[in-house]
Design a protein around this motif. Structure first.
Motif, mmCIF file in Angstrom:
data_model
loop_
_atom_site.group_PDB
_atom_site.id
_atom_site.type_symbol
_atom_site.label_atom_id
_atom_site.label_comp_id
_atom_site.label_asym_id
_atom_site.label_seq_id
_atom_site.Cartn_x
_atom_site.Cartn_y
_atom_site.Cartn_z
ATOM 1 N N LYS A 8 22.167 -61.475 -2.815
ATOM 2 C CA LYS A 8 21.975 -61.094 -1.421
ATOM 3 C C LYS A 8 22.288 -59.611 -1.219
ATOM 4 C CE LYS A 8 23.234 -62.533 3.286
ATOM 5 N NZ LYS A 8 24.135 -63.385 4.107
ATOM 6 N N ARG A 9 21.472 -58.974 -0.413
ATOM 7 C CA ARG A 9 21.694 -57.581 -0.045
ATOM 8 C C ARG A 9 22.575 -57.580 1.199
ATOM 9 N NH1 ARG A 9 18.754 -53.991 3.419
ATOM 10 N NH2 ARG A 9 18.673 -51.855 2.625
ATOM 11 N N VAL A 10 23.739 -56.942 1.079
ATOM 12 C CA VAL A 10 24.722 -56.942 2.181
ATOM 13 C C VAL A 10 25.246 -55.526 2.412
ATOM 14 C CG1 VAL A 10 25.493 -59.318 1.720
ATOM 15 C CG2 VAL A 10 26.688 -57.403 0.653
ATOM 16 N N VAL A 11 25.941 -55.338 3.508
ATOM 17 C CA VAL A 11 26.628 -54.072 3.755
ATOM 18 C C VAL A 11 27.646 -53.855 2.635
ATOM 19 C CG1 VAL A 11 28.227 -52.879 5.314
ATOM 20 C CG2 VAL A 11 26.329 -54.217 6.261
ATOM 21 N N PRO A 65 14.811 -58.930 3.547
ATOM 22 C CA PRO A 65 13.776 -57.969 3.914
ATOM 23 C C PRO A 65 13.181 -57.286 2.682
ATOM 24 C CG PRO A 65 15.947 -57.033 4.305
ATOM 25 C CD PRO A 65 16.155 -58.461 3.903
ATOM 26 N N ALA A 66 12.092 -56.533 2.892
ATOM 27 C CA ALA A 66 11.413 -55.854 1.783
ATOM 28 C C ALA A 66 12.399 -55.028 0.963
ATOM 29 C CB ALA A 66 10.297 -54.971 2.334
ATOM 30 N N THR A 71 17.837 -54.355 -4.385
ATOM 31 C CA THR A 71 18.943 -55.153 -4.916
ATOM 32 C C THR A 71 18.481 -55.922 -6.155
ATOM 33 O OG1 THR A 71 19.530 -55.386 -2.601
ATOM 34 C CG2 THR A 71 20.809 -56.672 -4.164
ATOM 35 N N LEU A 72 17.266 -56.465 -6.070
ATOM 36 C CA LEU A 72 16.731 -57.177 -7.235
ATOM 37 C C LEU A 72 16.543 -56.217 -8.406
ATOM 38 C CD1 LEU A 72 14.134 -59.467 -5.425
ATOM 39 C CD2 LEU A 72 16.134 -60.242 -6.718
ATOM 40 N N ARG A 73 16.080 -54.986 -8.116
ATOM 41 C CA ARG A 73 15.906 -53.993 -9.193
ATOM 42 C C ARG A 73 17.254 -53.652 -9.836
ATOM 43 N NH1 ARG A 73 10.719 -54.235 -10.756
ATOM 44 N NH2 ARG A 73 9.368 -54.221 -8.919
ATOM 45 N N THR A 74 18.312 -53.640 -9.033
ATOM 46 C CA THR A 74 19.648 -53.399 -9.595
ATOM 47 C C THR A 74 19.996 -54.494 -10.600
ATOM 48 O OG1 THR A 74 20.329 -52.374 -7.524
ATOM 49 C CG2 THR A 74 22.102 -53.071 -9.000
ATOM 50 N N ALA A 83 12.284 -61.177 -11.485
ATOM 51 C CA ALA A 83 12.814 -61.313 -10.130
ATOM 52 C C ALA A 83 11.816 -62.011 -9.223
ATOM 53 C CB ALA A 83 13.149 -59.941 -9.569
ATOM 54 N N VAL A 84 12.346 -62.692 -8.217
ATOM 55 C CA VAL A 84 11.532 -63.298 -7.167
ATOM 56 C C VAL A 84 12.094 -62.810 -5.839
ATOM 57 C CG1 VAL A 84 10.746 -65.450 -6.098
ATOM 58 C CG2 VAL A 84 11.166 -65.372 -8.578
ATOM 59 N N LEU A 85 11.225 -62.237 -5.011
ATOM 60 C CA LEU A 85 11.654 -61.814 -3.668
ATOM 61 C C LEU A 85 10.987 -62.731 -2.651
ATOM 62 C CD1 LEU A 85 12.982 -59.951 -1.597
ATOM 63 C CD2 LEU A 85 11.033 -58.400 -1.835
ATOM 64 N N VAL A 86 11.802 -63.454 -1.909
ATOM 65 C CA VAL A 86 11.287 -64.294 -0.823
ATOM 66 C C VAL A 86 11.483 -63.475 0.445
ATOM 67 C CG1 VAL A 86 11.403 -66.517 0.340
ATOM 68 C CG2 VAL A 86 11.969 -66.361 -2.102
ATOM 69 N N GLU A 87 10.380 -62.889 0.905
ATOM 70 C CA GLU A 87 10.502 -61.849 1.914
ATOM 71 C C GLU A 87 10.479 -62.423 3.327
ATOM 72 O OE1 GLU A 87 8.058 -58.489 0.836
ATOM 73 O OE2 GLU A 87 8.298 -57.698 2.873
#
Lengths: 249, 309
Positions: A8-11, A65-66, A71-74, A83-87
């Motif tokens: 998850k992308r978070v603050v 979000p896009a 984060t997935l690239r990291t 990677a799978v991005l469920v946008e």
């Protein structure tokens, strides 16, 4: 065996967040975002299992979000394979996240899902347990040690009184705690390589999941703050104040 | 509103976390049934029956429930859920483990770690390590809720509820218990102690932690806590960790020694009544929340404190 790692992308954990003055939420514009720290631990654990020959393929998935692609690239730069991005631009609650992840797990057929025990934004601590329930798999939460055996895994868990070790049948869901490992940093060449690693794009609708929230957020406010008190000059003064002023000794 | 409250216990003793979660449950609805699931757990069930505000205790006694494994425990709770409007547990490692599993099986969005009951469907809960408080209204017909016990007083005794036995659900057989390595100590539990003394990275080693912190703890009858940095470094065991992802505590007196005061640590202790900080660095953020700050080397200050008590 394939490993599936939701992230998850978070603050960023170093950011001191600000509550919006109108009570509508937390200020997220122009705030540094990072991978949820527990998810870094999950990625690291998956990579170590792969390096130890216990798994062949590490797939990372994020729902967001896009920009969650960063984060997935990291994670790909750390060493994940795909990677799978469920946008979605919606705020997705843990239950809906778990439903989407169930769809991803059914498509990917992992032997183990490794997920952070909680995200440091909503502090819910739900997704792994919910995913495990929806899949009808075993769960091993708050893991500080994972040992893969033949068709099963021994997981040591951080519990209130100390540590508990359980054996779970595979496939299973493990949620990671702080002491499981220390995540690696991605090297520059790996960051470059990660740009070319495969990333599939999906939407919640692809998995037939309705992401409408079940919890209505009525208000977001600052906690009642604490003010700095006084500095005392000596241990004797401290003890005196605790006895006479604070009355706690 | 009928509420099912999952008890925390070790079969012989009911945890006081349950008495605190009971207070929250009682604010949601008045008909509270306590579920004691375990093996040889009648003693814990009888203690639950004495809590004021409990109308019935359900005792599920079965070998499959001995170690709080998530799958059989969730199956049991789901088998009972039909009669209840809300399922509640303290946010202990047992509650946090099993309740989201129950919520998903019931297709309910769980409300985690509530700190206030606004009404039967509306709750306050901390987000971002307690740096914001959200008020959320659950739109699900059934509620699944975990309670941050540091925010609720323990319910008293004086009840005399009946104890009814219920059968365990079929064990899905997905996991087995291997072993527990639980800390044993004569000191009070972190989450129920009136005084807590915590050590941070500045202690420098497990030996120093024991040598400097423990004598003061023993003198005060205090529980011992630690910052994440101290636990990660191996100076203190994991179950001593206070913070966003460790234990959340609210004692009468919290003494932070050599702890800088990262937001993740503050999240676990800033509701303490009185906070004392002892730190060499006068700029340490811990001083911004401390009622009493002492800028001093803890290796000098703590032995002196022990003598002064």
């Amino acid at each position: 065996m394939k490993l599936l790692v939701p992230i998850k992308r978070v603050v960023d954990y170093n950011v001191k967040i600000r509550v919006k003055a109108d009570g509508s939420g937390v200020e997220l514009a122009n705030v540094k975002m990072s991978m949820n720290p527990f998810d870094e631990i999950s990625v690291e654990e998956a990579l170590r299992l792969k390096e130890a020959g216990k798994a062949e393929d590490v797939v990372v998935v994020s729902i967001g979000p896009a920009k969650a692609e960063e984060t997935l690239r990291t994670a790909l730069a750390m060493g994940a394979d795909r990677a799978v991005l469920v946008e979605t631009e919606d705020q997705v609650e843990p239950l809906a996240v778990a439903k989407i992840l169930k769809g991803v797990a059914e498509a990917e057929q992992p032997g183990l899902v490794i997920v952070g025990k909680q995200a440091i934004d909503d502090d819910s601590n739900q997704t792994g347990q919910m995913l495990s329930a929806l899949l009808g798999w075993a769960q091993a939460t708050f893991a500080s040690k994972v040992e893969i055996g033949d068709g099963s895994a021994n997981v040591t868990r951080e519990v209130d009184g100390g540590l508990q070790t359980i054996e779970v049948k595979l496939p299973a869901v493990v949620t990671t705690d702080l002491r499981l490992n220390e995540p690696r940093y991605a090297s520059l060449p790996n960051i470059m390589k990660a740009k070319k690693k495969p990333l599939d794009r999906k939407t919640p609708a692809d998995f037939g999941v309705d992401t409408s929230p079940r919890l209505k957020v009525l208000k977001t406010e600052e906690p009642s703050g604490r003010k700095a008190g006084v500095k005392v000059k000596s241990v004797a003064e401290l003890v005196d104040k605790l006895k006479t002023e604070a009355g706690v000794l | 509103m009928a509420i099912l409250l999952l008890a925390d216990h070790d079969n012989a003793h009911l945890s006081d976390q349950t008495a605190k979660a009971l207070t929250a449950a009682g604010q949601i609805g008045s008909d509270v049934h306590v579920l004691v699931a375990g093996s040889g757990a009648r003693a814990a069930a009888e203690q639950a029956a004495k809590l004021s505000g409990v109308t019935k205790v359900l005792l599920a006694d079965d070998a499959s429930l001995a170690n709080n494994l998530a799958e059989p425990l969730a199956a049991l709770i789901v088998s009972l859920a039909g009669s209840y409007d809300a399922i509640v547990s303290a946010a202990t490692s047992v509650g946090k483990n099993v309740l989201p599993r129950v919520a998903a099986l019931l297709d309910v969005a769980q409300v985690s770690e509530i700190v206030e009951v606004v009404s039967a469907d509306t709750f306050k809960r901390p987000i971002y390590a307690g740096n914001a408080i959200q008020t959320v209204q659950s739109t699900d017909a059934k509620k699944v809720i975990t309670v941050r016990t540091a925010s609720f007083a323990a319910a008293g005794e004086g009840g005399s509820a009946s104890v009814e036995t219920v059968s365990a659900a079929a064990n899905p057989g997905l996991s087995t218990h291997v072993q527990d390595a639980l800390s044993s100590s004569d000191r009070p539990e972190l989450t129920s102690a009136k005084i807590i003394i915590s050590g941070g990275r500045a202690l420098g080693s497990s030996e120093k932690f024991q040598e400097v912190i423990l004598p003061v703890a023993d003198k005060l009858g205090a529980a011992v806590g630690a910052s994440r940095a101290a636990v990660d470094a191996g100076y203190a065991p994991n179950d001593w960790q206070v913070g966003q992802t460790g234990k959340v505590v609210a004692p009468q007196l919290y003494i932070a020694c050599g702890i800088s005061g990262a937001i993740q640590h503050l999240a676990g202790m800033k509701d303490s009544k009185v906070i004392v900080a002892i730190n060499k660095d006068e700029e340490a953020p811990i001083f911004q929340v401390a009622d009493y700050g002492l800028v001093a080397d803890l290796f000098d200050a703590l032995p002196e404190l022990e003598k002064a008590l």
